[in-house]
Design an enzyme around this catalytic site. Structure first.
Site, short mmCIF file in Angstrom:
data_model
loop_
_atom_site.label_atom_id
_atom_site.label_comp_id
_atom_site.label_asym_id
_atom_site.label_seq_id
_atom_site.Cartn_x
_atom_site.Cartn_y
_atom_site.Cartn_z
N GLU A 434 0.78 -1.24 0.00
CA GLU A 434 0.00 0.00 0.00
C GLU A 434 0.82 1.29 0.00
O GLU A 434 0.24 2.37 0.11
CB GLU A 434 -1.01 0.01 1.17
CG GLU A 434 -2.02 -1.11 1.08
CD GLU A 434 -3.17 -1.02 2.07
OE1 GLU A 434 -4.20 -1.68 1.82
OE2 GLU A 434 -3.03 -0.30 3.08
N ASN A 435 2.13 1.22 -0.16
CA ASN A 435 2.91 2.44 -0.07
C ASN A 435 2.84 3.28 -1.36
O ASN A 435 2.85 4.52 -1.29
CB ASN A 435 4.36 2.12 0.27
CG ASN A 435 4.49 1.54 1.66
OD1 ASN A 435 3.57 1.62 2.47
ND2 ASN A 435 5.61 0.91 1.95
#
Length: 830
Positions: A434-435
């Site tokens: 999710e970065n």
């Protein structure tokens, strides 16, 4: 041959300083190695179980203290030229001292460390036995201290949680998560040993396994370390794969060599459900004239795995292809099975992974906020036929790319890619969790103002490490990730997608609004099993908002989201027991809605990975198996959803269809029986439609108008039966359906093996009937989850671990939607 001495016994743990948290300053406790501070304190009775009630708060001081492990190395007699002290894993910031000499320091939980202690060994031998051995000290600095030091060096970075986990190479979720406690560990968490060797040793072996035109090929990349005396000696590396043996000379002075072996027509390794999982012994031996110096052994499997990311009319594919066969991935996300990971042994791994296989799962995603699991985990996946999607360990934060982190990350990545290369189950490396999405959507870009945040790792360093270290496996930069910045990172039309708007903001029926190419995360919360909650919490009474229940709900507004999810379908639950049951039902319904919809769109959608399989402590979460290892109803539902053949009713632009999903290698032919059924069980209309679903395809049957209940009918439903499979379609939500008062008979029979058969016979429609076996006794289990029965139908539930069976007790542990809806309406939602 190399000699190895494990250093297991004789360790003590000492808290230096002022004894924060009430511990006695300088007191020594017996320490388990491998282990961690928390488990040693628990074993000594120094702390209460942090998993119970709100004891987590009382243990917070542990993560902010400095700790010291000590032992004494006896004088060892050896004729070897070199002695190394090897730590497979130190958690996390440690200084190692032997006999008062500083050997070195560590700052990475996820890699091993080796120190030359030859001079120390020789000094100890010279001093003789009377010296009493050499003191060995491993002094740990608080992970908070190190994280805060690095943050001061590199500057602030945005983060989804309030703890500084992105500034230290440590299991991120030990700092807490939206399903986990904050228990920041320290300790010697993997084995430690002395290695004595001469001439040369095998420093690293990476077997690259490929299959081309029916021939298996193993390219063993071997790295050596030599002693000064062995620097100019010619050596030989022998590679054995099954019965095939090859030898390759290593010239004097060389420290790298590649050895090749071929196996004609090897038996291929397949994910379970596609074939068998044959494994071959692979052995690399380092040989000097006159004898063997070192040996490396693993098991490997022959298979090919590629990632199809071809563009098409729907966007960009994301399909795993194993041995040339495209796979719809029936996946689950894996988090550390205990927030104190040293308590997870090989048997526990195998229990959990066996449960996954029994639920039809064929892919495990090892999530990036945890750890690279031990070889026991991957060995079990190899044997059970579970594909492994392995995240690199980055999650939900902007990670600095400066020193001292960058070199640690590269070393960590190279070591773990090489370590896991032998495992045929390992199918995909993923750069982060999710970065990339966070940078685009979570207000990071402005806050960073040009500072590094991890992009260089995910789109550069890690891709290069995989390409150089193990090019036989695909790499993907992140999850979610669309493949390039040309598309939004979480664009469902391209690459991997995470579907969290549903849980956070809207109803689970909204899963049907899109067809992602691959759904790598989605899920819905429910509390743990009742017996788990009662063991962990002393709240009296136990309510949805009692102190312990609220503490064991870590999601932001988690109970609010559960309540809003229920309100869309049910009246307000009448009491805690009804709430507990209905939240389990809603979790099942939500996950089923997503999986049935997405599976029905194969091959456009090529996989679903449920968040999540397991828990790391007793908590309300998205897990299918709770923190006490009890399956929730979702676990049993996965058996249906991930079965090779699935029958589901799906809305399409032209109306309802019956989708027949066939994930077997054979044609599925038969007759679908479609019935419009009144609430009293009367069949109002019936149509029989023959069908054929080819292998690995989905067949759709348009449902004739005569079997469709009116869109607003609360008195009729649709059933679709194919052989033993049946699904039901209710045209309105539960609170608008005219459920009868539930009536049933219960019979109990005890089998010779002690299992109890509980047979429920319905006198009325019973929707989502559930026997909560742990309410009979905490150790009792049942083999079924939610079951819908029409009047006159029966179901037999096999119950184990029930010492005093009776029909009345079984009936008291039965729940169904009928009763929950009627009680909620009658009580006005008390």
């Amino acid at each position: 041959m190399k000699d190895v001495t494990p250093l297991v016994d004789g360790w003590t743990l000492r808290l230096p300083g002022d004894g924060d948290g009430g511990a006695t300053p300088g007191r020594r406790l017996k320490a388990a190695v491998p282990g961690c501070v928390h488990t040693d304190l628990l074993a000594a009775g120094e702390i209460a179980d942090p998993f119970l009630d709100r004891n987590e708060h009382e243990a917070a001081w542990i993560g902010r203290a400095d700790w010291t492990y000590e032992t004494v190395l006896p004088a060892l007699t050896t004729t070897h030229e070199r002695s190394d002290l090897v730590f497979d894993g130190l958690d996390t910031v440690a200084e190692i001292t032997l006999g008062g000499r500083r050997l070195g320091a560590t700052r990475n939980m996820h890699r091993s460390h080796r120190f030359d202690v030859t001079a120390d060994r020789e000094a100890a031998a010279a001093a003789g036995p009377a010296a009493g051995g050499t003191p060995l000290t491993v002094a740990f600095t608080s992970a908070y201290t190190e994280a805060e030091r690095v943050r001061a060096l590199v500057g602030e970075r945005p983060n989804s949680y309030p703890e500084p986990f992105q500034y230290i190479r440590k299991m991120a979720c030990s700092f807490g998560w939206d399903w986990g406690p904050t228990l920041v560990t320290a300790g010697i968490w993997k084995p430690v040993r002395l290695e004595h060797w001469s001439t040369a040793r095998l420093a690293r072996v990476t077997p690259l396994v490929t299959v081309t035109d029916g021939t298996g090929r193993v390219e063993a990349r071997v790295e050596l370390e030599r002693t000064a005396a062995g620097a100019d000696r010619p050596l030989t590396v022998r590679l054995r794969v099954g019965e095939a043996v090859t030898e390759t000379p290593v010239p004097a002075g060389a420290d790298r060599v590649t050895v090749l072996a071929e196996v004609a027509a090897p038996d291929l390794w397949w994910p379970h459900g596609y074939g068998e999982q044959p494994l071959y012994d692979c052995e690399v031996t380092l040989v000097e004239q006159g004898g063997d110096l070192d040996r490396w052994q693993r098991r490997i499997g022959f298979r090919t795995v590629t990632l199809d990311t071809s563009p098409d009319e729907h966007g960009t594919a994301f399909t795993l292809v194993v041995n040339g066969t495209p796979v719809f991935a029936r996946g689950v996300n894996w988090i550390p099975d205990d927030v104190l990971p040293t308590r997870v042994d090989a048997a526990r791994y195998r229990r959990r992974l066996r449960q996954a296989v029994d639920a039809g799962v064929d892919l495990i995603r090892v999530w990036g906020g945890g750890i690279y699991e031990s070889d026991d985990f991957y060995d079990a996946c190899d044997e059970l036929g579970l594909l492994v999607w392995q995240d690199f360990l980055f999650a939900c934060a902007a990670y600095p790319e400066e020193q001292p982190l960058r070199s640690e990350i590269e070393a960590e990545a190279r070591e773990n890619v090489g370590r896991l290369a032998p495992h045929p189950s390992l199918a995909l490396w993923n750069g982060n969790n999710e970065n990339l999405w966070g940078f685009r959507d979570w207000d990071w870009e402005d806050a960073l103002a040009g500072d590094s945040w991890g992009e260089g790792y995910y789109l550069g360093l890690l891709a290069r490490v995989v390409a150089e270290t193990d090019p036989t496996r695909p790499y993907w930069a992140g999850s979610p990730w669309s493949g390039s910045w040309d598309h939004h990172p979480n664009d469902p039309r391209h690459g991997t997608a995470h579907s969290w708007e549903v849980w956070n903001r809207v109803d689970y029926t909204d899963y049907r609004d899109s067809v992602p190419r691959f759904v790598a995360e989605f899920g819905w919360q429910a509390p743990p099993a009742y017996a788990t909650a009662r063991r962990a919490l002393s709240d009296d009474p136990l309510t949805t908002d009692s102190p312990g229940m609220l503490h064991h709900q870590k999601a932001e507004d988690g109970n609010g989201k559960l309540a809003r999810g229920l309100a869309r379908h049910f009246p307000v639950p009448a009491d805690f027991d009804t709430w507990h049951y209905l939240t389990q039902v809603n979790q099942v319904r939500a996950v089923a809605t997503g999986i049935e919809h997405w599976r029905s769109h194969w091959p456009v959608c090529a996989g679903t990975v449920v968040w999540q399989l397991n828990d790391c402590w007793p908590v309300t979460s998205w897990a299918a198996i709770d923190g006490d290892e009890r399956p929730k109803p979702l676990y049993h539902e996965l058996k249906r959803l991930y079965a090779d053949r699935l029958v589901t009713v799906q809305p399409r632009p032209g109306g309802l269809v019956a989708a027949l999903v066939n994930q077997t290698a054979q044609d599925w032919t038969g007759t679908a029986v479609l019935c419009r059924v009144a609430v009293d069980g009367a069949v109002l209309a019936e149509v029989r439609l023959p069908f054929t679903a080819a292998p690995r395809t989905v067949a759709e049957l348009v449902l004739p108008p005569e079997v469709l209940p009116a869109a607003d009918s609360g008195k009729e439903l649709l059933t679709v039966r194919v052989g033993e499979l049946r699904t039901c379609w209710f045209p309105v939500r539960d609170k608008d359906f005219d459920y009868p008062e539930p009536r049933w008979d219960v019979a109990v029979a005890v089998h010779p093996d002690g299992a109890v058969a509980v047979t429920v016979t319905a006198h009325t429609l019973l929707r989502d009937l559930l026997l909560q076996a742990d309410r009979l006794a905490p150790a009792t289990t049942a083999d079924r989850g939610l079951t819908t029965l029409l009047p006159g139908e029966s179901v037999t539930i096999t119950v184990r671990g029930w010492d005093h069976p009776s029909p009345d007790a079984a009936a008291a542990a039965l729940f169904c939607v009928n009763a929950a809806v009627r009680d909620g309406e009658a009580g006005g939602g008390r």
